[in-house]
Scaffold this motif. Sequence first.
Motif, PDB file in Angstrom:
ATOM      1  N   SER A 130      -2.520  13.595   6.039  1.00 32.62           N
ATOM      2  CA  SER A 130      -3.181  13.921   4.783  1.00 32.62           C
ATOM      3  C   SER A 130      -2.156  14.044   3.657  1.00 32.62           C
ATOM      4  O   SER A 130      -2.340  13.508   2.557  1.00 32.62           O
ATOM      5  N   ILE A 131      -1.054  14.740   3.922  1.00 34.12           N
ATOM      6  CA  ILE A 131      -0.014  14.925   2.907  1.00 34.12           C
ATOM      7  C   ILE A 131       0.668  13.594   2.588  1.00 34.12           C
ATOM      8  O   ILE A 131       0.922  13.271   1.415  1.00 34.12           O
ATOM      9  N   LYS A 132       0.964  12.806   3.605  1.00 27.69           N
ATOM     10  CA  LYS A 132       1.648  11.526   3.380  1.00 27.69           C
ATOM     11  C   LYS A 132       0.795  10.561   2.569  1.00 27.69           C
ATOM     12  O   LYS A 132       1.319   9.836   1.714  1.00 27.69           O
ATOM     13  N   LEU A 133      -0.509  10.554   2.824  1.00 29.07           N
ATOM     14  CA  LEU A 133      -1.372   9.658   2.060  1.00 29.07           C
ATOM     15  C   LEU A 133      -1.388  10.055   0.590  1.00 29.07           C
ATOM     16  O   LEU A 133      -1.331   9.194  -0.296  1.00 29.07           O
ATOM     17  N   ALA A 134      -1.446  11.359   0.310  1.00 24.04           N
ATOM     18  CA  ALA A 134      -1.432  11.810  -1.078  1.00 24.04           C
ATOM     19  C   ALA A 134      -0.123  11.426  -1.757  1.00 24.04           C
ATOM     20  O   ALA A 134      -0.114  10.955  -2.902  1.00 24.04           O
ATOM     21  N   LEU A 135       0.998  11.596  -1.061  1.00 19.14           N
ATOM     22  CA  LEU A 135       2.304  11.287  -1.653  1.00 19.14           C
ATOM     23  C   LEU A 135       2.514   9.792  -1.823  1.00 19.14           C
ATOM     24  O   LEU A 135       3.143   9.349  -2.792  1.00 19.14           O
ATOM     25  N   VAL A 136       2.004   8.984  -0.894  1.00 13.78           N
ATOM     26  CA  VAL A 136       2.220   7.538  -1.014  1.00 13.78           C
ATOM     27  C   VAL A 136       1.413   6.966  -2.172  1.00 13.78           C
ATOM     28  O   VAL A 136       1.793   5.945  -2.768  1.00 13.78           O
ATOM     29  N   LEU A 137       0.308   7.622  -2.534  1.00 21.09           N
ATOM     30  CA  LEU A 137      -0.441   7.197  -3.717  1.00 21.09           C
ATOM     31  C   LEU A 137       0.381   7.459  -4.981  1.00 21.09           C
ATOM     32  O   LEU A 137       0.304   6.699  -5.951  1.00 21.09           O
ATOM     33  N   LEU A 138       1.198   8.531  -4.956  1.00 20.48           N
ATOM     34  CA  LEU A 138       2.146   8.763  -6.049  1.00 20.48           C
ATOM     35  C   LEU A 138       3.243   7.702  -6.039  1.00 20.48           C
ATOM     36  O   LEU A 138       3.645   7.186  -7.084  1.00 20.48           O
ATOM     37  N   TYR A 139       3.731   7.403  -4.838  1.00 22.88           N
ATOM     38  CA  TYR A 139       4.821   6.431  -4.688  1.00 22.88           C
ATOM     39  C   TYR A 139       4.432   5.067  -5.262  1.00 22.88           C
ATOM     40  O   TYR A 139       5.256   4.377  -5.872  1.00 22.88           O
ATOM     41  N   GLU A 140       3.175   4.695  -5.110  1.00 25.91           N
ATOM     42  CA  GLU A 140       2.722   3.389  -5.608  1.00 25.91           C
ATOM     43  C   GLU A 140       2.838   3.289  -7.128  1.00 25.91           C
ATOM     44  O   GLU A 140       2.929   2.200  -7.678  1.00 25.91           O
ATOM     45  N   GLY A 141       2.842   4.439  -7.807  1.00 28.02           N
ATOM     46  CA  GLY A 141       2.969   4.396  -9.261  1.00 28.02           C
ATOM     47  C   GLY A 141       4.294   4.907  -9.775  1.00 28.02           C
ATOM     48  O   GLY A 141       4.464   5.066 -10.982  1.00 28.02           O
ATOM     49  N   ALA A 142       5.239   5.175  -8.854  1.00 27.80           N
ATOM     50  CA  ALA A 142       6.518   5.766  -9.245  1.00 27.80           C
ATOM     51  C   ALA A 142       7.558   4.693  -9.518  1.00 27.80           C
ATOM     52  O   ALA A 142       7.478   3.568  -9.017  1.00 27.80           O
ATOM     53  N   ALA A 171      10.698   7.154  -7.351  1.00 30.36           N
ATOM     54  CA  ALA A 171      10.313   6.325  -6.213  1.00 30.36           C
ATOM     55  C   ALA A 171      11.339   6.405  -5.095  1.00 30.36           C
ATOM     56  O   ALA A 171      10.985   6.444  -3.910  1.00 30.36           O
ATOM     57  N   ILE A 172      12.607   6.447  -5.465  1.00 30.37           N
ATOM     58  CA  ILE A 172      13.676   6.502  -4.455  1.00 30.37           C
ATOM     59  C   ILE A 172      13.559   7.771  -3.628  1.00 30.37           C
ATOM     60  O   ILE A 172      13.670   7.742  -2.394  1.00 30.37           O
ATOM     61  N   GLU A 173      13.328   8.899  -4.293  1.00 32.81           N
ATOM     62  CA  GLU A 173      13.215  10.162  -3.565  1.00 32.81           C
ATOM     63  C   GLU A 173      12.024  10.153  -2.614  1.00 32.81           C
ATOM     64  O   GLU A 173      12.140  10.564  -1.455  1.00 32.81           O
ATOM     65  N   LEU A 174      10.886   9.687  -3.075  1.00 26.15           N
ATOM     66  CA  LEU A 174       9.700   9.640  -2.219  1.00 26.15           C
ATOM     67  C   LEU A 174       9.927   8.734  -1.019  1.00 26.15           C
ATOM     68  O   LEU A 174       9.597   9.089   0.115  1.00 26.15           O
ATOM     69  N   SER A 175      10.489   7.566  -1.252  1.00 23.60           N
ATOM     70  CA  SER A 175      10.722   6.618  -0.173  1.00 23.60           C
ATOM     71  C   SER A 175      11.716   7.154   0.844  1.00 23.60           C
ATOM     72  O   SER A 175      11.510   7.052   2.056  1.00 23.60           O
ATOM     73  N   ARG A 176      12.802   7.756   0.368  1.00 21.31           N
ATOM     74  CA  ARG A 176      13.861   8.233   1.256  1.00 21.31           C
ATOM     75  C   ARG A 176      13.388   9.399   2.117  1.00 21.31           C
ATOM     76  O   ARG A 176      13.576   9.407   3.335  1.00 21.31           O
ATOM     77  N   VAL A 177      12.755  10.378   1.497  1.00 17.16           N
ATOM     78  CA  VAL A 177      12.360  11.574   2.233  1.00 17.16           C
ATOM     79  C   VAL A 177      11.197  11.280   3.171  1.00 17.16           C
ATOM     80  O   VAL A 177      11.149  11.784   4.297  1.00 17.16           O
ATOM     81  N   MET A 178      10.260  10.438   2.741  1.00 16.49           N
ATOM     82  CA  MET A 178       9.129  10.101   3.603  1.00 16.49           C
ATOM     83  C   MET A 178       9.490   9.049   4.650  1.00 16.49           C
ATOM     84  O   MET A 178       8.680   8.741   5.521  1.00 16.49           O
ATOM     85  N   GLN A 179      10.725   8.489   4.549  1.00 11.86           N
ATOM     86  CA  GLN A 179      11.171   7.468   5.502  1.00 11.86           C
ATOM     87  C   GLN A 179      10.214   6.272   5.510  1.00 11.86           C
ATOM     88  O   GLN A 179       9.794   5.779   6.551  1.00 11.86           O
ATOM     89  N   LEU A 180       9.843   5.813   4.298  1.00  9.08           N
ATOM     90  CA  LEU A 180       8.938   4.682   4.179  1.00  9.08           C
ATOM     91  C   LEU A 180       9.641   3.397   4.603  1.00  9.08           C
ATOM     92  O   LEU A 180      10.869   3.307   4.542  1.00  9.08           O
ATOM     93  N   PRO A 181       8.878   2.391   5.037  1.00  6.62           N
ATOM     94  CA  PRO A 181       9.483   1.093   5.360  1.00  6.62           C
ATOM     95  C   PRO A 181      10.261   0.540   4.170  1.00  6.62           C
ATOM     96  O   PRO A 181      10.050   0.933   3.020  1.00  6.62           O
ATOM     97  N   ILE A 182      11.149  -0.390   4.461  1.00  3.01           N
ATOM     98  CA  ILE A 182      12.103  -0.855   3.455  1.00  3.01           C
ATOM     99  C   ILE A 182      11.442  -1.590   2.306  1.00  3.01           C
ATOM    100  O   ILE A 182      11.934  -1.586   1.180  1.00  3.01           O
ATOM    101  N   SER A 183      10.285  -2.218   2.528  1.00  6.61           N
ATOM    102  CA  SER A 183       9.609  -2.944   1.457  1.00  6.61           C
ATOM    103  C   SER A 183       8.278  -2.279   1.135  1.00  6.61           C
ATOM    104  O   SER A 183       7.672  -1.616   1.976  1.00  6.61           O
ATOM    105  N   GLN A 184       7.826  -2.504  -0.105  1.00  9.36           N
ATOM    106  CA  GLN A 184       6.546  -1.929  -0.522  1.00  9.36           C
ATOM    107  C   GLN A 184       5.388  -2.558   0.248  1.00  9.36           C
ATOM    108  O   GLN A 184       4.421  -1.875   0.597  1.00  9.36           O
ATOM    109  N   LEU A 185       5.500  -3.845   0.540  1.00  5.23           N
ATOM    110  CA  LEU A 185       4.446  -4.513   1.307  1.00  5.23           C
ATOM    111  C   LEU A 185       4.331  -3.919   2.703  1.00  5.23           C
ATOM    112  O   LEU A 185       3.226  -3.682   3.207  1.00  5.23           O
TER     113      LEU A 185
END
Length: 838
Positions: free
Chosen positions: A81-93, A98-112
Motif C-alpha cells: 500500500s505504501i509503495k504504490l502511493a510513493l510510486v505514484l509520486l515517483y511517476e511525477g518526480a 526522483a533519485i531519492e524515491l528510486s534509490r530508497v524504494m530500490q526500484l528497477p533501473i528503468s521507468q518501464l
Amino acid sequence: MRLQLECFLCLAIAVSFIERSVSTVTQNPAQTNVSSRTNPQTEDDEDFVPYQGERFTVFDWTLFRNLGKANDGNILLSPISIKLALVLLYEGAQDQTAIELSRVMQLPISQLATREKFNNILKSLQAPSSAYTLNFGSRIYIDNNILARQRYAATVKTFYNTDVINDNLSDAHAIATKVNSWVNNITQGYIEKMIDDEKSLEDSIMLIVNGLFFKSAWRRKYFALENTQNAKFHINVNQSVNVPYMHTVGRFYYAESSRLDAKILRIPYDGSKFAMYIILPHTLTGVNHIVSEINPFTLARDVWSMQELPIDVWIPRFKFEFTSHLEKTLRQLGIRDIFDDTALLTGIAKTRRISKHLRVSDIVHKCGIEVNENGTTAYAATEIQIGNKIEEGTFHANHPFVFYIEDETTGTILYVGRVLDPLNTSGTTGKVFVDFPSRFNPDAPNVTPNSGVPAALSTEDRYSFFNVELLQKVNENVEGNLVLSPTSAKIALASLVEGTGGRTQQELLAVLRLPPEIDIIRTAARRSLIPLKSHENGTEINVATRLWTNTALAVSNNYLTALYNYYGADSRQLNFRDTNDAASRINAWVRENTKDNIQSIIQPGALSSETQMLLTSTLYFKGLWFKSFDRHATRVRCFHVPYKGCQDVPMMENTSKYRYGYIPSLDTDVVEIPYSNRRTSMLIFLPSHQDSDPNLVTLSKDLSYVPIKTVLNNLNETELVLSIPRFSIQSKLDLQAPLIRMGVQDIFSPAANFTGVISNEYLRVENIIQNAKIEVDEKGTIAAAVTELTVVPLMANMAVTFIANRPFIFTIVDILTSETLFAGRYIGPDAGNSINSA
C-alpha cells in the motif's frame, strides 16, 4: 615481463560404504508423540515451493525495521500500500526527488521496468477469486486550480489502475467525506475515517489515497474453536497477560533460523496463493533482534530450507490497529526532498498562477488485522497529502513475535507486523512536528539509506549466496591467511544433487539455494561453468571435474550422463583396494590439471580401501593485470597486523583509473582490479575500522547480505593511488565442519540417500577436502607502467588513495555472472597458511 597472478586448487569428495539397518534407526520421542496425535484428515498435503522469481521487498523490511525501532508495542503496516502511493509520486518526480524515491524504494533501473513490476503485482492482487476476498484500489484527487498533465494521468491509469479526479480541495469537509466514503467502501467498513482531522486538508492541493482489504480462511480448518484455551503470553521477562490461544497439531512447513535465532512457521490460506509466516524468537526478548536483522535475503534462505513436519501449534488470537505518520521514518531512510520546498513534482501537473508549489505535507498509513480460528481479516489505507505548509516440534507463540502475509505467486508482502501484546488493540506513531534538515542545510546529518541489496534476485543470484556463506563459515574457525574456491566446492556439491534423494537432496538444494526443478538446476550449473573454461589475452581459466568409482560399483548410466552433459565431469574406474596405485593416479590427474602447482590432494595412507567413489574438482587461474604494476615502484611499507602492530611488507603501487567505492552497508572501501581479459577482476574489501573487526569476521558475515552484483553496481571509475601487498597463501581445508554448520548434514551421516547413483548400496560422504593456493606478485616491468609512474608525483595529491595496509578480504570474480572463483582473507605476512577448518 608482466605481473601475473596464479591461483590453483583441488577439491576432493570421498564417498564410502556404510552399514545401515532400518530397524536400528531411533526416533525422537517428541516427534513420535506429535505424530501420534496428528489428525490425518487435517494434514496439509500441499507441495509448497517458495517463490522463485525476483523479489521486491528490500524497502518493505527496511521500513518495518525503522518503524520497529522507533515504536514500542504492536506495529503493523502494508508495504505494498505504501509503495504504490510513493510510486505514484515517483511517476511525477524529477531530479533529486526522483533519485531519492528510486534509490530508497530500490526500484528497477528503468521507468518501464518499474511500471511493469507494479502492473504485474496489481494484476495478481486484483485477480478475482472465490477462495478469498481482496480489494485493492487507488485514486488521486487534484485541486481544480491544478491542471494535471495528460501524460501523467494516462500513465497512472494504464500501469497502476489509478484514476485522477479534479475536485475542489478547498472544501475540506466535502473532500474528507468523499475520501472517507471511498476508503470505507474499499475496506468493507473497517476503516470508517481515513481523514479524522479535516483541518489538515486546508493547504492540500493534491491527495493520493489507496485502500487494501484482505479476508481469507485458513487452507484447512486447522484451529477448532473448542481447542482454544487461555494461557499466559509473556510480554517481557517480568510481565505477562492471559490471552486465548488457538491450538492444533498438524503438518506445517517449518524452519529454524540461526541468523534470526528464531522458529519460522508457515500457515497457508485458502486458494493456494497467500500464506502467513510467523517468526518466533527462541528467547523472550529476541523480537528486537529479529526486527534489526531481518531482510529478504535472510528470509529467502530460511524459507528455502523449510520442511513439512508435524508441529504442535499454539498461536494467540489477536486483533489490533496501527496508524503511522511516515514523514520521520521516510526521512531517516533517505526520502527527504518530497517534504521540502526543493521538491520537484513537475511531472504531475502544470500549476496556474494562483496555485502553490507541490510538496508532500503528510503521509498517513492506517492498518488493522484480526487473526482468529477461521482465518485472517486485514485492511490498510495510505494517504499522501500534497500541498505547501509551513520448542522443536512445538510452535508456542507465547512471547513477542513478527509476522507477515505474502502473495506467494509474486513474492509481494501485503502486511508485516510485530505482536508485543495480543491484548493491545491499537497503536500509532503520532504526527511528529519537527523541523527536519533539507539537503541544502549544511548542518544536516549525513543519512545514508540502507540500499546495499537489490530488490530483484534471479535463480543465479540466489545460487551465488553459497559463495560468501562458505567463506563466512570457514572464516569462523580458521586463523591467519586464507584462500578457498567457493566455485569449485559448489560445482562438486551441485554434481551430487542428481545422485541424491529425500532429505539428503533437500539439504543440498537449500544450501545451494536451488529450486527442486532439475531443468533449473542444470541450467544454473551450466551457466556457472561458462566462464571457467577460457584463454583470452593472457588470462587463463580452466575447471576439471572427475568422478572416480570403484571397479566393482555399478553406477547409474543416467547419473554419469548427467554429470558429463550438465556439470562438465567425466568418470574413471579405479581399484580402491590398491590404495597406493589409486592415490598415485588421482594425484597425477591433479598435477596435470593444476599445471604442477598442486602436487597432491591425497596424502600417503589417507585413502581408505573401502572408498567407493571419489569426486575431484580442480580450478586453475592465471591472470595478467589489465593495468600492470611497475616493480620499481614496489617498496617496503608498514602493514598493520592485528595484535602485532606494524610489519614491513613489499607494497605494489600504481596510479590510474580504477572502479572504486565505499559501501555503507559494509562500512568498507572496495576496489576492482581487472585482469587482461576484462571479464575477471580481483575485488579487495578494506574495512574502514580495523580495530573493531581485526580478523574480518564481521565483514565476512555482512558480505552474505550484499551480493557481489550489488557491490559491482556501486563502484565508479575513480583516479586512484592503489597500493596492495605482494602475498602468497596456501590453504588445506577440511570443508566437512563448515558445510555441516551451513546445513549439509545428511551426506555425512548413515541417513545419506545416494539412490540416484546406485540403488542397492548404502553410501555416505567420508570427507570433503580442498587445497588452494594463490600468489600475487610482480615479475617484470611494462613500459606503459613506467610511463604511468612518471605522472604519480603530479597526480598523487588529487587522486583518492587506496592503501591495503591492514587486513582485507579479496575475491576473484567473473564480472558478467558475478560468480566468485576464489575468495580469501589476508591478515599479514606472518599469519601463515590455513591447514584445517575443522
